[in-house]
Motif scaffolding. Sequence first.
Motif, PDB file in Angstrom:
ATOM      1  N   TYR A 317       0.665  -1.551  -4.489  1.00 42.21           N
ATOM      2  CA  TYR A 317      -0.680  -2.077  -4.689  1.00 42.21           C
ATOM      3  C   TYR A 317      -0.628  -3.594  -4.785  1.00 42.21           C
ATOM      4  N   ASN A 318      -1.720  -4.218  -4.372  1.00 39.94           N
ATOM      5  CA  ASN A 318      -1.807  -5.682  -4.378  1.00 39.94           C
ATOM      6  C   ASN A 318      -0.556  -6.276  -3.726  1.00 39.94           C
ATOM      7  N   SER A 319      -0.344  -5.854  -2.472  1.00 35.20           N
ATOM      8  CA  SER A 319       0.917  -6.122  -1.759  1.00 35.20           C
ATOM      9  C   SER A 319       0.920  -7.479  -1.054  1.00 35.20           C
ATOM     10  N   PHE A 320       0.553  -8.517  -1.771  1.00 35.30           N
ATOM     11  CA  PHE A 320       0.490  -9.854  -1.187  1.00 35.30           C
ATOM     12  C   PHE A 320       1.860 -10.336  -0.725  1.00 35.30           C
ATOM     13  N   ALA A 321       2.911  -9.979  -1.446  1.00 37.69           N
ATOM     14  CA  ALA A 321       4.247 -10.478  -1.118  1.00 37.69           C
ATOM     15  C   ALA A 321       4.697 -10.015   0.266  1.00 37.69           C
ATOM     16  N   LEU A 322       4.253  -8.847   0.696  1.00 39.74           N
ATOM     17  CA  LEU A 322       4.658  -8.325   2.001  1.00 39.74           C
ATOM     18  C   LEU A 322       4.108  -9.153   3.156  1.00 39.74           C
ATOM     19  N   ARG A 394      10.396  13.532   5.645  1.00 39.93           N
ATOM     20  CA  ARG A 394      10.034  12.119   5.707  1.00 39.93           C
ATOM     21  C   ARG A 394       9.172  11.766   4.503  1.00 39.93           C
ATOM     22  N   VAL A 395       9.250  10.505   4.099  1.00 42.04           N
ATOM     23  CA  VAL A 395       8.428   9.990   3.001  1.00 42.04           C
ATOM     24  C   VAL A 395       7.775   8.702   3.487  1.00 42.04           C
ATOM     25  N   GLN A 396       6.450   8.655   3.407  1.00 43.73           N
ATOM     26  CA  GLN A 396       5.712   7.464   3.815  1.00 43.73           C
ATOM     27  C   GLN A 396       5.109   6.778   2.591  1.00 43.73           C
ATOM     28  N   GLU A 397       5.113   5.456   2.635  1.00 44.58           N
ATOM     29  CA  GLU A 397       4.405   4.675   1.629  1.00 44.58           C
ATOM     30  C   GLU A 397       3.598   3.587   2.321  1.00 44.58           C
ATOM     31  N   GLY A 398       2.329   3.483   1.942  1.00 46.01           N
ATOM     32  CA  GLY A 398       1.462   2.447   2.478  1.00 46.01           C
ATOM     33  C   GLY A 398       1.380   1.270   1.535  1.00 46.01           C
ATOM     34  N   SER A 399       0.298   0.547   1.607  1.00 46.27           N
ATOM     35  CA  SER A 399       0.075  -0.575   0.699  1.00 46.27           C
ATOM     36  C   SER A 399      -1.418  -0.826   0.594  1.00 46.27           C
ATOM     37  N   VAL A 400      -1.808  -1.502  -0.459  1.00 49.57           N
ATOM     38  CA  VAL A 400      -3.213  -1.851  -0.690  1.00 49.57           C
ATOM     39  C   VAL A 400      -3.280  -3.354  -0.928  1.00 49.57           C
ATOM     40  N   THR A 401      -4.121  -4.044  -0.155  1.00 49.34           N
ATOM     41  CA  THR A 401      -4.259  -5.490  -0.302  1.00 49.34           C
ATOM     42  C   THR A 401      -5.717  -5.890  -0.148  1.00 49.34           C
TER      43      THR A 401
END
Length: 463
Positions: A317-322, A394-401
């Motif tokens: 969450y709040n993935s600004f660093a990416l 498989r394992v997926q992870e998204g992000s929220v920005t």
Amino acid sequence: MGNSSKRSSKTLGVAAAALYASLAAGAALAAPDASRLGQDLTPIGAEKAGNKDGSLPAWKGGEMNAPAGWKPGQVRPDPYGAEKPLLSITAANADQYKNRLSAGQMELLKTIKGYRMDIYPTHRSCGYPQIVYQRSKENAGTAAIAGDGFELKNATGSGFPFPIPASGVEAMWNHKLHYEGQGRIEPNYTLLSPAKGGSDFTKIEYVAKYFVPFQAPTTKSIEDANGVEFYFFQETVSPPALAGTLQAGVYYLQKLNEGWQYFPGQRRVRRLSTYAYDAPLIGLENTYYVDQAWMYNGMLDRYTYKLVGKQELYIPYNSFALRDKTRFNDKTLFGADHLNPDARRYELHRVWKIEADVRQGQRHSSPHRVFYLDEDTWGVIVVDMYDAQGKIQRVQEGSVTPIWEIGACDTSEDYVSYDLPSGRYWGDIFTIGQPETDWLAGKEGRLKPEMFTEDYLRRQGAR
């Protein structure tokens, strides 16, 4: 599946428990009470209240104001960048936190050397434009699932169709139609980690364009959008062997997508055969199914979707660093076996849990999936995918920005998938090191339906 009961998580809240009991019993559910939207529920259906211990705060409208002086096109500054982790989860202490981890996340922690999840303070930063709130409330009284059990009908554009879902398929439609503006131009890349014993990453760079007529304020029905979920165009920039390859596609709401590809070596356009479901994505060595793109896409007809309820989960969450090229680049962001943990921010959020199983008479290489949807965005943020033997595949992870210029949060960039049998992983729609995404291209009229056709592809290829 034989061990599905072991994967079920504890549901939270009286309302969620009652809903689960009704679904399990097959009882008829009353029409959603749309008056709750904006009251005890947020305008898109999340619980406003925080949790009892305060680790999950109440929603107070989101934190969607851009920092002073920032302009679209500039690097997106991290308003929470000075915060320190509250805790770090590793293989050594993962069992202490298993109630707030998915089965797939536990598997990654236990099996990938050096894998770590840093947990930060929770910020319920996501909000939406007023029209999204208005249309979501309208949809609460009109949108419905057709008799076939998976098609959408009577939905209004710009809003979430089912802010108070009564079934898993309704919640999945919220993911498919979650608001991210009317279209964007997005320089990005896909990166696949080396095969075991190797050291070379596969990197494919693109410039992608998305046009989403369903999210225009003038769209009052599925028919107004010509039945289109979104239009897609992509030009491959590198590696040199693929440079100049063009793709265009139309993703429909109620039928299979159609697409075309321009091959520069042949100087011709070919129509793509059925490119959906578990077809392997071209160029990624059978580690990526087509329907894994954007965390999940395409028609909903292959699975049944059980709405288990809500739980608290640690999610990116709040993935600004990416996206911050002043802090990372693709050399420092992608390790040989996993994404750099220093760039990953996890927070505690409430999620909807949905268990998907292949319908009778259908097939899929991942016959069981568990989706976790962030309640504040309806985006799928974590997916555990199982094979036919019931093992996590498989394992997926998204992000929220937060995307301040459109007044909404993005959950469609910067996602990863770990393929456990091969020991490889990929990151897709990563933008770090690329020009910033132009999120206003659709709103400002610089994208049009005629830019996503076979004829347009042919003209672009002949330039």
